[in-house]
Design a protein around this motif. Structure first.
Motif, PDB file in Angstrom:
ATOM      1  N   THR A 192      41.949  36.711  32.521  1.00  0.00           N
ATOM      2  CA  THR A 192      41.164  35.428  33.059  1.00  0.00           C
ATOM      3  C   THR A 192      41.114  35.386  34.571  1.00  0.00           C
ATOM      4  OG1 THR A 192      42.394  34.264  31.196  1.00  0.00           O
ATOM      5  CG2 THR A 192      41.305  32.897  33.052  1.00  0.00           C
ATOM      6  N   ALA A 193      41.821  35.756  35.358  1.00  0.00           N
ATOM      7  CA  ALA A 193      41.569  35.763  36.666  1.00  0.00           C
ATOM      8  C   ALA A 193      40.515  36.638  37.253  1.00  0.00           C
ATOM      9  CB  ALA A 193      42.849  36.197  37.338  1.00  0.00           C
ATOM     10  N   ALA A 194      40.413  37.976  36.118  1.00  0.00           N
ATOM     11  CA  ALA A 194      39.290  39.023  36.509  1.00  0.00           C
ATOM     12  C   ALA A 194      38.052  38.202  36.118  1.00  0.00           C
ATOM     13  CB  ALA A 194      39.626  39.940  35.926  1.00  0.00           C
ATOM     14  N   ASN A 195      37.964  37.666  35.180  1.00  0.00           N
ATOM     15  CA  ASN A 195      36.712  36.851  34.607  1.00  0.00           C
ATOM     16  C   ASN A 195      36.275  35.989  35.520  1.00  0.00           C
ATOM     17  OD1 ASN A 195      36.540  36.720  30.882  1.00  0.00           O
ATOM     18  ND2 ASN A 195      37.017  38.455  32.339  1.00  0.00           N
ATOM     19  N   HIS A 196      37.283  35.171  36.246  1.00  0.00           N
ATOM     20  CA  HIS A 196      36.761  34.196  37.091  1.00  0.00           C
ATOM     21  C   HIS A 196      36.425  34.864  38.466  1.00  0.00           C
ATOM     22  CE1 HIS A 196      38.050  30.409  39.724  1.00  0.00           C
ATOM     23  NE2 HIS A 196      36.816  30.480  39.462  1.00  0.00           N
ATOM     24  N   SER A 197      36.899  35.936  38.760  1.00  0.00           N
ATOM     25  CA  SER A 197      36.317  36.792  39.992  1.00  0.00           C
ATOM     26  C   SER A 197      34.957  37.338  39.739  1.00  0.00           C
ATOM     27  CB  SER A 197      37.379  37.974  40.325  1.00  0.00           C
ATOM     28  OG  SER A 197      38.804  37.489  40.850  1.00  0.00           O
ATOM     29  N   GLU A 198      34.675  37.857  38.580  1.00  0.00           N
ATOM     30  CA  GLU A 198      33.433  38.322  38.202  1.00  0.00           C
ATOM     31  C   GLU A 198      32.384  37.263  38.370  1.00  0.00           C
ATOM     32  OE1 GLU A 198      31.218  40.849  34.681  1.00  0.00           O
ATOM     33  OE2 GLU A 198      33.478  40.459  34.597  1.00  0.00           O
ATOM     34  N   ILE A 199      32.375  36.090  37.757  1.00  0.00           N
ATOM     35  CA  ILE A 199      31.349  35.468  37.837  1.00  0.00           C
ATOM     36  C   ILE A 199      31.146  34.608  39.321  1.00  0.00           C
ATOM     37  CG2 ILE A 199      31.551  34.586  35.595  1.00  0.00           C
ATOM     38  CD1 ILE A 199      32.628  31.899  36.376  1.00  0.00           C
ATOM     39  N   GLY A 200      32.357  34.864  40.138  1.00  0.00           N
ATOM     40  CA  GLY A 200      32.306  34.435  41.625  1.00  0.00           C
ATOM     41  C   GLY A 200      31.981  35.560  42.499  1.00  0.00           C
ATOM     42  N   GLY A 201      31.454  36.593  41.930  1.00  0.00           N
ATOM     43  CA  GLY A 201      30.890  37.709  42.699  1.00  0.00           C
ATOM     44  C   GLY A 201      31.896  38.567  43.570  1.00  0.00           C
ATOM     45  N   ILE A 202      32.988  38.410  43.233  1.00  0.00           N
ATOM     46  CA  ILE A 202      34.225  39.345  43.889  1.00  0.00           C
ATOM     47  C   ILE A 202      34.978  40.129  42.913  1.00  0.00           C
ATOM     48  CG2 ILE A 202      34.386  37.884  45.971  1.00  0.00           C
ATOM     49  CD1 ILE A 202      36.981  36.470  44.636  1.00  0.00           C
ATOM     50  N   SER A 203      34.354  40.598  41.762  1.00  0.00           N
ATOM     51  CA  SER A 203      34.992  41.488  40.723  1.00  0.00           C
ATOM     52  C   SER A 203      35.410  42.926  41.364  1.00  0.00           C
ATOM     53  CB  SER A 203      33.878  41.610  39.535  1.00  0.00           C
ATOM     54  OG  SER A 203      32.902  42.568  39.958  1.00  0.00           O
ATOM     55  N   PHE A 204      36.016  43.641  40.563  1.00  0.00           N
ATOM     56  CA  PHE A 204      36.267  45.004  40.802  1.00  0.00           C
ATOM     57  C   PHE A 204      35.207  45.659  41.070  1.00  0.00           C
ATOM     58  CE2 PHE A 204      37.324  49.539  39.434  1.00  0.00           C
ATOM     59  CZ  PHE A 204      38.245  49.599  40.435  1.00  0.00           C
ATOM     60  N   SER A 205      34.136  45.636  40.308  1.00  0.00           N
ATOM     61  CA  SER A 205      32.794  46.410  40.853  1.00  0.00           C
ATOM     62  C   SER A 205      32.368  45.862  42.082  1.00  0.00           C
ATOM     63  CB  SER A 205      31.715  46.156  39.373  1.00  0.00           C
ATOM     64  OG  SER A 205      32.408  46.726  38.319  1.00  0.00           O
ATOM     65  N   ASP A 206      32.124  44.681  42.259  1.00  0.00           N
ATOM     66  CA  ASP A 206      31.872  44.151  43.377  1.00  0.00           C
ATOM     67  C   ASP A 206      32.541  44.677  44.616  1.00  0.00           C
ATOM     68  OD1 ASP A 206      29.471  42.405  42.338  1.00  0.00           O
ATOM     69  OD2 ASP A 206      31.477  41.226  42.002  1.00  0.00           O
ATOM     70  N   MET A 207      33.737  44.817  44.469  1.00  0.00           N
ATOM     71  CA  MET A 207      34.658  45.136  45.788  1.00  0.00           C
ATOM     72  C   MET A 207      34.879  46.544  46.060  1.00  0.00           C
ATOM     73  SD  MET A 207      38.027  42.376  44.867  1.00  0.00           S
ATOM     74  CE  MET A 207      38.835  43.022  46.560  1.00  0.00           C
ATOM     75  N   GLN A 208      34.338  47.412  44.856  1.00  0.00           N
ATOM     76  CA  GLN A 208      34.453  48.818  44.866  1.00  0.00           C
ATOM     77  C   GLN A 208      33.285  49.491  46.158  1.00  0.00           C
ATOM     78  OE1 GLN A 208      36.405  51.922  43.697  1.00  0.00           O
ATOM     79  NE2 GLN A 208      37.507  50.062  44.527  1.00  0.00           N
ATOM     80  N   LYS A 209      32.283  48.453  46.262  1.00  0.00           N
ATOM     81  CA  LYS A 209      31.287  48.932  47.165  1.00  0.00           C
ATOM     82  C   LYS A 209      32.238  48.960  48.733  1.00  0.00           C
ATOM     83  CE  LYS A 209      27.841  46.382  44.770  1.00  0.00           C
ATOM     84  NZ  LYS A 209      27.057  45.264  44.702  1.00  0.00           N
ATOM     85  N   PHE A 210      33.008  48.259  48.870  1.00  0.00           N
ATOM     86  CA  PHE A 210      33.861  48.384  50.155  1.00  0.00           C
ATOM     87  C   PHE A 210      35.271  49.210  49.987  1.00  0.00           C
ATOM     88  CE2 PHE A 210      31.309  44.627  50.024  1.00  0.00           C
ATOM     89  CZ  PHE A 210      30.694  44.584  51.343  1.00  0.00           C
ATOM     90  N   ASP A 211      35.528  50.057  48.648  1.00  0.00           N
ATOM     91  CA  ASP A 211      36.593  50.486  48.317  1.00  0.00           C
ATOM     92  C   ASP A 211      37.770  49.789  48.298  1.00  0.00           C
ATOM     93  OD1 ASP A 211      35.307  53.132  48.528  1.00  0.00           O
ATOM     94  OD2 ASP A 211      35.124  52.995  50.302  1.00  0.00           O
ATOM     95  N   GLN A 212      37.569  48.697  47.682  1.00  0.00           N
ATOM     96  CA  GLN A 212      38.615  47.621  47.628  1.00  0.00           C
ATOM     97  C   GLN A 212      38.989  47.247  46.263  1.00  0.00           C
ATOM     98  OE1 GLN A 212      37.320  44.355  50.079  1.00  0.00           O
ATOM     99  NE2 GLN A 212      37.852  45.115  52.230  1.00  0.00           N
ATOM    100  N   ALA A 213      40.149  46.411  46.093  1.00  0.00           N
ATOM    101  CA  ALA A 213      40.464  45.766  44.746  1.00  0.00           C
ATOM    102  C   ALA A 213      41.475  44.885  44.792  1.00  0.00           C
ATOM    103  CB  ALA A 213      40.987  47.247  43.755  1.00  0.00           C
ATOM    104  N   TRP A 214      41.580  43.931  44.267  1.00  0.00           N
ATOM    105  CA  TRP A 214      42.774  43.030  44.248  1.00  0.00           C
ATOM    106  C   TRP A 214      43.943  43.409  43.448  1.00  0.00           C
ATOM    107  CZ3 TRP A 214      42.540  38.669  47.227  1.00  0.00           C
ATOM    108  CH2 TRP A 214      41.082  38.323  47.384  1.00  0.00           C
ATOM    109  N   VAL A 215      45.145  43.716  44.194  1.00  0.00           N
ATOM    110  CA  VAL A 215      46.527  43.891  43.594  1.00  0.00           C
ATOM    111  C   VAL A 215      47.363  42.820  43.447  1.00  0.00           C
ATOM    112  CG1 VAL A 215      46.048  46.419  43.999  1.00  0.00           C
ATOM    113  CG2 VAL A 215      47.277  44.830  45.841  1.00  0.00           C
ATOM    114  N   LEU A 216      48.198  42.789  42.553  1.00  0.00           N
ATOM    115  CA  LEU A 216      49.018  41.739  42.239  1.00  0.00           C
ATOM    116  C   LEU A 216      50.283  42.094  43.066  1.00  0.00           C
ATOM    117  CD1 LEU A 216      49.468  39.139  40.922  1.00  0.00           C
ATOM    118  CD2 LEU A 216      50.736  40.327  38.884  1.00  0.00           C
ATOM    119  N   SER A 217      50.837  41.298  43.906  1.00  0.00           N
ATOM    120  CA  SER A 217      51.909  41.194  44.868  1.00  0.00           C
ATOM    121  C   SER A 217      53.296  40.500  44.119  1.00  0.00           C
ATOM    122  CB  SER A 217      51.541  40.680  46.281  1.00  0.00           C
ATOM    123  OG  SER A 217      52.806  40.847  46.909  1.00  0.00           O
TER     124      SER A 217
END
Length: 246
Positions: free
Chosen positions: A40-65
């Motif tokens: 669900t968090a990933a779906n929210h990130s996707e419609i908000g333009g900060i999905s894994f695919s979007d972030m991989q343009k900067f070699d980035q990803a969200w990770v859970l801490s």
């Protein structure tokens, strides 16, 4: 992808509970519960333009801490659950996200999660490379009664298992998926405590990533009120889990 025209800062999604997600008692597995929250968090990130695919343009990803989950009851097979999520705080490389799960309009659990932006090449945290200002923050709107905390690992523990990380443990970021740590530890919990829903809350601290072929040791410390599990590599703690019992 660009920000969706349907984007809202508070997001909800319905999920059907199928039999592959359930324990022998017909209730949702704790691991699949965590998966639904994170999807669900990933779906929210996707419609908000900060999905894994979007972030991989900067070699980035969200990770859970860190993650805390407080459970009133678990959903069961064939239930339709609604997961609602919003962001409490966000700055630079860190974000706190709240999630709640409902069945028939009744809240059955809440979760507080702490995320970090992770460079998938350097394997280090860094500031988010994408705009984030369109997400409205709700610092006072909490999903849990208590916030997450640092799990106390100072007490004596007992080694319960040794394991080598396998390919099936890895995710798209090429490290052990966070739900796998929980799965490994729950395999050593008394089945009656799990099947009788004696776990009222649990908390996870993710400290160091694990990779393919890493050799790890699982430890436990049991009391009447809580069960603490830790996973170490070369005597350094990579993960901690605290299960709080009813």
């Amino acid at each position: 992808m660009p920000i969706s025209p349907n984007f809202t800062s508070v997001f909800s999604k319905d999920w059907g509970i199928n039999f592959t997600q359930c324990m022998p008692n017909g209730f949702l597995k704790y691991t699949d519960l965590c998966n639904l929250l994170q999807l669900t968090a990933a779906n929210h990130s996707e419609i908000g333009g900060i999905s894994f695919s979007d972030m991989q343009k900067f070699d980035q990803a969200w990770v859970l801490s860190r993650m805390r989950v407080e459970i009133k009851e678990l959903p069961k097979w064939k239930d339709i659950v609604t997961v609602k999520t919003w962001i409490n705080t966000s700055e630079n490389s860190r974000s706190v996200r709240a999630l709640e799960m409902y069945v028939n309009g009744n809240k059955i659990l809440g979760s507080e999660t702490f995320w970090a932006v992770f460079n998938t090449k350097t394997r280090r945290p860094e500031a988010l490379g994408l705009p984030f200002e369109h997400f409205e923050l709700y610092p006072e709107h909490k999903a849990t009664q208590k916030t997450f905390s640092k799990i106390n690992l100072n007490n004596e523990t007992e080694m319960v298992f040794e394991k080598t990380v396998a390919l099936s443990d890895l995710d798209i970021i090429n490290h052990v998926n966070n739900v796998k740590y929980l799965e490994w530890c729950l395999d050593f919990v008394d089945k009656k405590l799990v099947l009788n829903q004696r776990i009222k809350s649990f908390e996870m601290n993710f400290l160091k990533e694990l990779s393919l072929k890493d050799k790890v040791v699982i430890h436990e410390n049991l009391t009447k009120e809580a069960m603490i599990y830790s996973i170490t590599k070369d005597d350094k703690t990579c993960f901690a889990l605290q299960l709080n019992l009813k």
